[in-house]
Design a protein around this motif. Structure first.
Motif, PDB file in Angstrom:
ATOM      1  N   GLN A   1       0.886  -1.303   0.006  1.00 59.19           N
ATOM      2  CA  GLN A   1       0.028   0.393   0.058  1.00 59.19           C
ATOM      3  C   GLN A   1       0.945   1.212  -0.341  1.00 59.19           C
ATOM      4  N   PRO A   2       0.155   2.598  -0.619  1.00 59.48           N
ATOM      5  CA  PRO A   2       1.069   3.651  -0.587  1.00 59.48           C
ATOM      6  C   PRO A   2       1.581   3.976   0.975  1.00 59.48           C
ATOM      7  N   GLY A   3       3.080   4.334   0.909  1.00 68.64           N
ATOM      8  CA  GLY A   3       3.769   4.280   1.751  1.00 68.64           C
ATOM      9  C   GLY A   3       4.107   3.521   2.605  1.00 68.64           C
ATOM     10  N   MET A   4       4.204   2.251   2.579  1.00 67.58           N
ATOM     11  CA  MET A   4       4.954   1.460   2.957  1.00 67.58           C
ATOM     12  C   MET A   4       6.107   1.077   2.965  1.00 67.58           C
ATOM     13  N   LEU A   5       6.690   0.939   4.091  1.00 68.22           N
ATOM     14  CA  LEU A   5       8.323   0.882   4.156  1.00 68.22           C
ATOM     15  C   LEU A   5       8.800  -0.619   3.417  1.00 68.22           C
ATOM     16  N   CYS A   6       9.910  -0.382   3.123  1.00 66.48           N
ATOM     17  CA  CYS A   6      10.635  -1.916   2.131  1.00 66.48           C
ATOM     18  C   CYS A   6      12.092  -1.648   2.722  1.00 66.48           C
ATOM     19  N   ALA A   7      12.363  -2.900   3.423  1.00 64.30           N
ATOM     20  CA  ALA A   7      13.445  -2.968   4.378  1.00 64.30           C
ATOM     21  C   ALA A   7      14.116  -4.869   3.926  1.00 64.30           C
ATOM     22  N   PHE A   8      15.208  -4.508   3.908  1.00 60.14           N
ATOM     23  CA  PHE A   8      16.247  -5.300   2.983  1.00 60.14           C
ATOM     24  C   PHE A   8      17.731  -5.760   3.936  1.00 60.14           C
TER      25      PHE A   8
ATOM     26  N   SER B   1       1.181   0.093  -8.888  1.00 57.55           N
ATOM     27  CA  SER B   1      -0.628   0.044  -9.679  1.00 57.55           C
ATOM     28  C   SER B   1      -0.782   1.391  -8.624  1.00 57.55           C
ATOM     29  N   PHE B   2      -0.473   1.968  -7.639  1.00 58.82           N
ATOM     30  CA  PHE B   2      -0.131   2.856  -6.853  1.00 58.82           C
ATOM     31  C   PHE B   2       0.215   4.633  -7.716  1.00 58.82           C
ATOM     32  N   LYS B   3      -0.183   5.118  -7.888  1.00 60.79           N
ATOM     33  CA  LYS B   3       0.087   6.930  -7.723  1.00 60.79           C
ATOM     34  C   LYS B   3       1.365   6.868  -7.165  1.00 60.79           C
ATOM     35  N   ALA B   4       2.241   7.960  -7.855  1.00 61.56           N
ATOM     36  CA  ALA B   4       3.574   8.426  -7.157  1.00 61.56           C
ATOM     37  C   ALA B   4       3.082   8.980  -5.683  1.00 61.56           C
ATOM     38  N   PRO B   5       3.693   8.134  -4.765  1.00 59.24           N
ATOM     39  CA  PRO B   5       3.382   8.709  -3.222  1.00 59.24           C
ATOM     40  C   PRO B   5       3.462  10.261  -2.890  1.00 59.24           C
ATOM     41  N   SER B   6       2.527  10.798  -2.645  1.00 59.02           N
ATOM     42  CA  SER B   6       3.131  12.346  -2.350  1.00 59.02           C
ATOM     43  C   SER B   6       4.004  12.457  -0.914  1.00 59.02           C
ATOM     44  N   TRP B   7       4.983  11.787  -1.036  1.00 55.53           N
ATOM     45  CA  TRP B   7       6.356  12.119  -0.256  1.00 55.53           C
ATOM     46  C   TRP B   7       7.456  11.282  -1.089  1.00 55.53           C
TER      47      TRP B   7
ATOM     48  N   SER C   1       8.438   6.623  10.584  1.00 58.23           N
ATOM     49  CA  SER C   1       7.952   6.777   8.937  1.00 58.23           C
ATOM     50  C   SER C   1       6.471   7.403   8.891  1.00 58.23           C
ATOM     51  N   GLY C   2       6.019   6.646   9.755  1.00 58.37           N
ATOM     52  CA  GLY C   2       4.704   6.560   9.641  1.00 58.37           C
ATOM     53  C   GLY C   2       3.471   5.219   8.273  1.00 58.37           C
ATOM     54  N   ALA C   3       4.527   4.098   8.445  1.00 60.96           N
ATOM     55  CA  ALA C   3       4.375   3.535   7.151  1.00 60.96           C
ATOM     56  C   ALA C   3       3.428   2.771   7.511  1.00 60.96           C
ATOM     57  N   PRO C   4       2.314   2.521   7.025  1.00 58.51           N
ATOM     58  CA  PRO C   4       1.071   1.294   7.705  1.00 58.51           C
ATOM     59  C   PRO C   4       1.140   0.080   7.622  1.00 58.51           C
ATOM     60  N   GLY C   5       3.082  -0.806   6.885  1.00 57.25           N
ATOM     61  CA  GLY C   5       3.162  -1.862   6.643  1.00 57.25           C
ATOM     62  C   GLY C   5       4.481  -1.529   6.062  1.00 57.25           C
TER      63      GLY C   5
END
Length: 270
Positions: A18-25, A254-260, A193-197
């Motif tokens: 979802q928009p704003g999610m955090l992808c960590a590696f 599939s989402f629009k470019a995030p506002s941040w 970051s306020g990430a929802p997931g």
């Protein structure tokens, strides 16, 4: 028990992305192959290209056992967060404990080097890496790894002050007992970051600190199957990272470019 991601993970990926999610590696063994000399580690170009695209679509974090500076020079893209020393370095407020952690590591290094001058006990292939806020003791080049493991564990038990010992692939990591781990680091990054997931991908014992948290708003993937891993899913090999990143990018696109981070999406080419 972890499930094979490409057979069972598609629905879960759709749920978590979802928009704003955090992808960590993780870095070594995840983005970059493990090599005999850690200083020669690098990220393959196919992975770098996809990580560059991913960083335009989502918040990206690297959580590594390496120092922040060491990770930074090996990336051709700009993650939003780089956390080093297994979750210690780079977190909000970590500077308050930095000098104490640095002193602990300097003391451990001194004790270890003194003990390892006895070559009748310690193989010359064992080497110490002081990362300022943690210490790694590598034994991949030891002639007898099992013997090296046993002797090192005995040595670590005598360290003063005591260290938290976290094993890895032919390496032991020594951390302050009150230092955060990768799981704590990821949780703090999600709050900051306020990430929802979040999605997290790793390959080692230190990554189990993330996997064992078992949060419903996180999707966790381990590289290489392990019967005792707490990760939600696994992929067979680090080479499968390209396919995993393609799936993640496809969902995010599939989402629009995030506002941040308003930016023009890059078209991925293989």
């Amino acid at each position: 028990m972890s499930l094979h991601f490409f057979e069972h993970g598609a629905q879960r990926l759709q749920e978590i992305v979802q928009p704003g999610m955090l992808c960590a590696f993780d870095f070594d063994g995840t983005l970059a192959p493990i090599v005999k000399d850690p200083h020669r580690a690098s990220v393959p170009s196919a992975v770098l290209r996809r990580m560059t695209i991913l960083s335009e679509l989502a918040r990206v974090a690297i959580i590594s056992g390496r120092s922040v500076a060491d990770v930074g020079v090996r990336l051709d893209f700009l993650p939003e967060f780089v956390i080093g020393n297994h979750g210690i370095e780079g977190l909000p407020g970590w500077e308050e404990k930095a000098s104490r952690f640095q002193a602990l590591c300097a003391g451990w290094e001194q004790q270890l080097r003194h003990a390892m001058t006895d070559r009748t006990l310690f193989d010359g292939g064992i080497w110490i890496e002081n990362k300022t806020y943690s210490v790694s003791v590598h034994y991949r080049l030891a002639r007898n790894r099992l013997d090296a493991e046993s002797r090192l564990l005995d040595l670590f038990s005598a360290l003063a002050p005591a260290a938290r010992v976290v094993p890895g692939k032919c390496v032991f990591n020594l951390l302050p007992v009150d230092a955060p781990d990768k799981g704590t680091a990821l949780a703090q990054l999600c709050v900051a970051s306020g990430a929802p997931g979040a999605i997290y991908v790793g390959d080692d014992v230190t990554d189990e600190h993330v996997f064992t948290m078992r949060r419903r708003d996180w999707l966790t993937v381990r590289i290489e199957r392990s019967g005792d891993s707490a990760a939600d899913f696994y992929i067979h090999h680090r080479l499968d990272m390209v396919q995993l990143l393609d799936a993640l990018i496809g969902q995010l696109a599939s989402f629009k470019a995030p506002s941040w981070r308003q930016s023009e999406q890059t078209v991925m080419t293989r």
